[in-house]
Design a protein around this motif. Sequence first.
Motif, PDB file in Angstrom:
ATOM      1  N   GLY A 230       1.827   8.271 -13.279  1.00  0.00           N
ATOM      2  CA  GLY A 230       1.537   8.243 -11.839  1.00  0.00           C
ATOM      3  C   GLY A 230       1.437   9.635 -11.258  1.00  0.00           C
ATOM      4  N   ALA A 231       1.012  10.600 -12.098  1.00  0.00           N
ATOM      5  CA  ALA A 231       1.068  12.006 -11.702  1.00  0.00           C
ATOM      6  C   ALA A 231       0.107  12.356 -10.573  1.00  0.00           C
ATOM      7  N   ASP A 232      -0.830  11.460 -10.237  1.00  0.00           N
ATOM      8  CA  ASP A 232      -1.708  11.760  -9.100  1.00  0.00           C
ATOM      9  C   ASP A 232      -1.389  10.873  -7.893  1.00  0.00           C
ATOM     10  N   GLY A 233      -0.217  10.246  -7.909  1.00  0.00           N
ATOM     11  CA  GLY A 233       0.167   9.389  -6.789  1.00  0.00           C
ATOM     12  C   GLY A 233       0.872  10.166  -5.680  1.00  0.00           C
ATOM     13  N   LEU A 234       1.274   9.449  -4.653  1.00  0.00           N
ATOM     14  CA  LEU A 234       1.956  10.035  -3.490  1.00  0.00           C
ATOM     15  C   LEU A 234       3.194  10.822  -3.923  1.00  0.00           C
ATOM     16  N   LEU A 235       4.058  10.206  -4.694  1.00  0.00           N
ATOM     17  CA  LEU A 235       5.259  10.893  -5.175  1.00  0.00           C
ATOM     18  C   LEU A 235       4.966  11.710  -6.431  1.00  0.00           C
ATOM     19  N   GLY A 236       4.173  11.143  -7.347  1.00  0.00           N
ATOM     20  CA  GLY A 236       3.917  11.818  -8.626  1.00  0.00           C
ATOM     21  C   GLY A 236       3.281  13.194  -8.442  1.00  0.00           C
ATOM     22  N   GLY A 237       2.392  13.325  -7.477  1.00  0.00           N
ATOM     23  CA  GLY A 237       1.752  14.623  -7.222  1.00  0.00           C
ATOM     24  C   GLY A 237       2.795  15.675  -6.862  1.00  0.00           C
TER      25      GLY A 237
ATOM     26  N   ASP B   4      -6.588   8.060 -18.413  1.00  0.00           N
ATOM     27  CA  ASP B   4      -6.334   8.418 -19.816  1.00  0.00           C
ATOM     28  C   ASP B   4      -5.493   7.349 -20.511  1.00  0.00           C
ATOM     29  N   VAL B   5      -4.463   6.875 -19.832  1.00  0.00           N
ATOM     30  CA  VAL B   5      -3.571   5.863 -20.411  1.00  0.00           C
ATOM     31  C   VAL B   5      -3.299   4.797 -19.356  1.00  0.00           C
ATOM     32  N   ASP B   6      -3.879   3.608 -19.558  1.00  0.00           N
ATOM     33  CA  ASP B   6      -3.543   2.474 -18.702  1.00  0.00           C
ATOM     34  C   ASP B   6      -2.249   1.906 -19.271  1.00  0.00           C
TER      35      ASP B   6
ATOM     36  N   CYS C 157       6.635   7.070 -12.836  1.00  0.00           N
ATOM     37  CA  CYS C 157       6.388   7.010 -11.399  1.00  0.00           C
ATOM     38  C   CYS C 157       5.193   6.111 -11.096  1.00  0.00           C
ATOM     39  N   ALA C 158       4.436   5.733 -12.129  1.00  0.00           N
ATOM     40  CA  ALA C 158       3.261   4.879 -11.913  1.00  0.00           C
ATOM     41  C   ALA C 158       3.713   3.484 -11.522  1.00  0.00           C
ATOM     42  N   SER C 159       2.951   2.867 -10.651  1.00  0.00           N
ATOM     43  CA  SER C 159       3.325   1.521 -10.216  1.00  0.00           C
ATOM     44  C   SER C 159       2.161   0.898  -9.455  1.00  0.00           C
ATOM     45  N   TYR C 160       2.112  -0.406  -9.494  1.00  0.00           N
ATOM     46  CA  TYR C 160       1.289  -1.148  -8.529  1.00  0.00           C
ATOM     47  C   TYR C 160       2.124  -1.154  -7.252  1.00  0.00           C
ATOM     48  N   THR C 161       1.635  -0.526  -6.179  1.00  0.00           N
ATOM     49  CA  THR C 161       2.476  -0.353  -4.984  1.00  0.00           C
ATOM     50  C   THR C 161       1.948  -1.074  -3.731  1.00  0.00           C
ATOM     51  N   ARG C 162       0.822  -1.792  -3.859  1.00  0.00           N
ATOM     52  CA  ARG C 162       0.264  -2.426  -2.655  1.00  0.00           C
ATOM     53  C   ARG C 162       1.009  -3.750  -2.400  1.00  0.00           C
TER      54      ARG C 162
ATOM     55  N   SER D 180      10.253   3.695   1.559  1.00  0.00           N
ATOM     56  CA  SER D 180       9.342   4.041   2.668  1.00  0.00           C
ATOM     57  C   SER D 180       8.797   5.465   2.573  1.00  0.00           C
ATOM     58  N   LEU D 181       8.077   5.736   1.484  1.00  0.00           N
ATOM     59  CA  LEU D 181       7.606   7.106   1.243  1.00  0.00           C
ATOM     60  C   LEU D 181       6.411   7.485   2.113  1.00  0.00           C
ATOM     61  N   TYR D 182       6.376   8.744   2.500  1.00  0.00           N
ATOM     62  CA  TYR D 182       5.185   9.319   3.107  1.00  0.00           C
ATOM     63  C   TYR D 182       5.088  10.765   2.618  1.00  0.00           C
TER      64      TYR D 182
HETATM   65  N1  LIG Z   1       5.382   4.176  -1.500  1.00  0.00           N
HETATM   66  C1  LIG Z   1       6.592   3.775  -1.130  1.00  0.00           C
HETATM   67  O1  LIG Z   1       6.871   3.564   0.067  1.00  0.00           O
HETATM   68  C2  LIG Z   1       7.674   3.588  -2.167  1.00  0.00           C
HETATM   69  C3  LIG Z   1       8.949   3.209  -1.742  1.00  0.00           C
HETATM   70  C4  LIG Z   1       9.958   3.070  -2.684  1.00  0.00           C
HETATM   71  C5  LIG Z   1       9.714   3.298  -4.024  1.00  0.00           C
HETATM   72  N2  LIG Z   1       8.469   3.631  -4.415  1.00  0.00           N
HETATM   73  C6  LIG Z   1       8.224   3.846  -5.853  1.00  0.00           C
HETATM   74  O2  LIG Z   1       7.885   5.208  -6.042  1.00  0.00           O
HETATM   75  C7  LIG Z   1       6.976   5.328  -7.128  1.00  0.00           C
HETATM   76  C8  LIG Z   1       5.755   6.109  -6.666  1.00  0.00           C
HETATM   77  O3  LIG Z   1       5.145   5.407  -5.610  1.00  0.00           O
HETATM   78  P1  LIG Z   1       3.891   6.017  -4.836  1.00  0.00           P
HETATM   79  O4  LIG Z   1       3.921   5.466  -3.470  1.00  0.00           O
HETATM   80  O5  LIG Z   1       3.839   7.480  -5.091  1.00  0.00           O
HETATM   81  O6  LIG Z   1       2.703   5.293  -5.615  1.00  0.00           O
HETATM   82  P2  LIG Z   1       1.118   5.500  -5.475  1.00  0.00           P
HETATM   83  O7  LIG Z   1       0.782   6.648  -4.589  1.00  0.00           O
HETATM   84  O8  LIG Z   1       0.553   4.150  -5.218  1.00  0.00           O
HETATM   85  O9  LIG Z   1       0.756   5.947  -6.951  1.00  0.00           O
HETATM   86  C9  LIG Z   1       0.880   5.044  -8.000  1.00  0.00           C
HETATM   87  C10 LIG Z   1       0.442   5.744  -9.246  1.00  0.00           C
HETATM   88  O10 LIG Z   1       0.501   4.796 -10.308  1.00  0.00           O
HETATM   89  C11 LIG Z   1      -0.693   4.912 -11.062  1.00  0.00           C
HETATM   90  N3  LIG Z   1      -0.987   3.653 -11.727  1.00  0.00           N
HETATM   91  C12 LIG Z   1      -1.180   2.436 -11.147  1.00  0.00           C
HETATM   92  N4  LIG Z   1      -1.485   1.533 -12.099  1.00  0.00           N
HETATM   93  C13 LIG Z   1      -1.490   2.192 -13.285  1.00  0.00           C
HETATM   94  C14 LIG Z   1      -1.748   1.799 -14.619  1.00  0.00           C
HETATM   95  N5  LIG Z   1      -2.060   0.545 -14.934  1.00  0.00           N
HETATM   96  N6  LIG Z   1      -1.673   2.741 -15.603  1.00  0.00           N
HETATM   97  C15 LIG Z   1      -1.355   4.021 -15.305  1.00  0.00           C
HETATM   98  N7  LIG Z   1      -1.093   4.458 -14.059  1.00  0.00           N
HETATM   99  C16 LIG Z   1      -1.171   3.542 -13.063  1.00  0.00           C
HETATM  100  C17 LIG Z   1      -1.750   5.259 -10.032  1.00  0.00           C
HETATM  101  O11 LIG Z   1      -2.861   5.817 -10.706  1.00  0.00           O
HETATM  102  P3  LIG Z   1      -4.326   5.678 -10.033  1.00  0.00           P
HETATM  103  O12 LIG Z   1      -4.215   6.367  -8.715  1.00  0.00           O
HETATM  104  O13 LIG Z   1      -5.221   6.357 -11.004  1.00  0.00           O
HETATM  105  O14 LIG Z   1      -4.544   4.185  -9.921  1.00  0.00           O
HETATM  106  C18 LIG Z   1      -1.003   6.267  -9.181  1.00  0.00           C
HETATM  107  O15 LIG Z   1      -1.027   7.536  -9.783  1.00  0.00           O
HETATM  108  C19 LIG Z   1       6.664   3.898  -7.584  1.00  0.00           C
HETATM  109  O16 LIG Z   1       7.489   3.589  -8.667  1.00  0.00           O
HETATM  110  C20 LIG Z   1       7.049   3.050  -6.388  1.00  0.00           C
HETATM  111  O17 LIG Z   1       7.437   1.761  -6.790  1.00  0.00           O
HETATM  112  C21 LIG Z   1       7.425   3.804  -3.516  1.00  0.00           C
END
Ligand SMILES: NC(=O)c1ccc[n+]([C@@H]2O[C@H](COP(=O)([O-])OP(=O)(O)OC[C@H]3O[C@@H](n4cnc5c(N)ncnc54)[C@H](OP(=O)(O)O)[C@@H]3O)[C@@H](O)[C@H]2O)c1
Length: 295
Positions: A7-14, A34-36, A58-63, A150-152
């Motif tokens: 999840g290195a290009d996600g909200l937290l991963g970045g 690269d790796v699903d 850190c990768a996750s389905y977050t919607r 509740s990340l931002y």
């Molecule tokens: N956002 C929140 O409010 C919140 C709150 C509490 C905890 N968290 C946790 O914090 C962590 C990071 O959340 P975030 O909000 O930063 O998430 P995010 O911005 O939605 O990013 C999710 C990341 O997961 C990757 N990903 C999704 N499906 C994948 C797959 N099948 N294989 C490989 N990578 C995949 C995405 O890659 P692509 O962009 O390429 O799809 C993206 O890099 C998660 O574990 C989440 O559960 C988030």
Amino acid sequence: MKVALTGADGLLGGELGAVLKDGGYDLAPILERDVDIVDAAAVRAGLRDIAPELLIHCASYTRVDSAESDIDRVYAVNAFGTFHLARTAAELDCRFVYISTDYVFDGALDRPYRPEDEPAPLNVYGRSKLAGEMLVRTYAPSWTIIRSSSLYGHNGNGFPEKLCRRAIGGGELRVVEDQISSPTYAPELARGIVELLEAAEGGVYHLTNTGAVSWYEFARVLAEELGLPNELTPVSSSEFDAPARRPAYSALDNTAARELGVELRPWRSALREYLEREAEELRTLAGLPSGGEGS
Ligand SMILES: NC(=O)c1ccc[n+]([C@@H]2O[C@H](COP(=O)([O-])OP(=O)(O)OC[C@H]3O[C@@H](n4cnc5c(N)ncnc54)[C@H](OP(=O)(O)O)[C@@H]3O)[C@@H](O)[C@H]2O)c1
């Protein structure tokens, strides 16, 4: 130390990637293209190639709302994807850090949730993340679970961006007032996660900005700082009628992290830092001219 980060290009991963690099770690980002993580063979090959000593997942389905009607994919990513990573981490004897969520709780308590409180998720996303936690505990050789809420931040589509997009045109903004959590600033959480994984041997930790606030109150402060002209109306979750149920109160008790010397600021102070960098962008998203309040 070689660190793999999903999840290195996600909200937290970045943000985590940047903190790890600054901290001198040898970072190997794992991107979905690269790796699903749903693909067990791809996970195995990808991780063996990297041979990390530490994996931060850190990768996750977050919607959260889409998850209600996309259940197969949600479990494929959040449960089975985590399982594939945990099993490979065991083969490589690699430490595993799993990022999880306040949505594993039902929100019925009247005090912040402690790591040892019984989870009881209300929605598909929360259930799939809890399944991920259980698979990590079962299969990873050495694990740490860090729950936040509740990340931002600057890499994604958090509540502030969504609110500002809805603000275009200056109409009424209806915001739920009966969901209370601790909004957490991703760059600060990323720093805290790295400090925590350096200080902790393993176990479950909660890590959020401190204090708790309703989405309505958070929106009110944001609107005031940005000078949004919209009228804000507090509504109940039942009036808002989102597909996924959410906990009414999901503040997390950060004591265990604090005892290791890791503590994030009060949410209001973190929000101020975020707005110093992001206010112009948010005002543009809301369709306002630049240079107003908060800029
Ligand atoms: N956002 C929140 O409010 C919140 C709150 C509490 C905890 N968290 C946790 O914090 C962590 C990071 O959340 P975030 O909000 O930063 O998430 P995010 O911005 O939605 O990013 C999710 C990341 O997961 C990757 N990903 C999704 N499906 C994948 C797959 N099948 N294989 C490989 N990578 C995949 C995405 O890659 P692509 O962009 O390429 O799809 C993206 O890099 C998660 O574990 C989440 O559960 C988030």
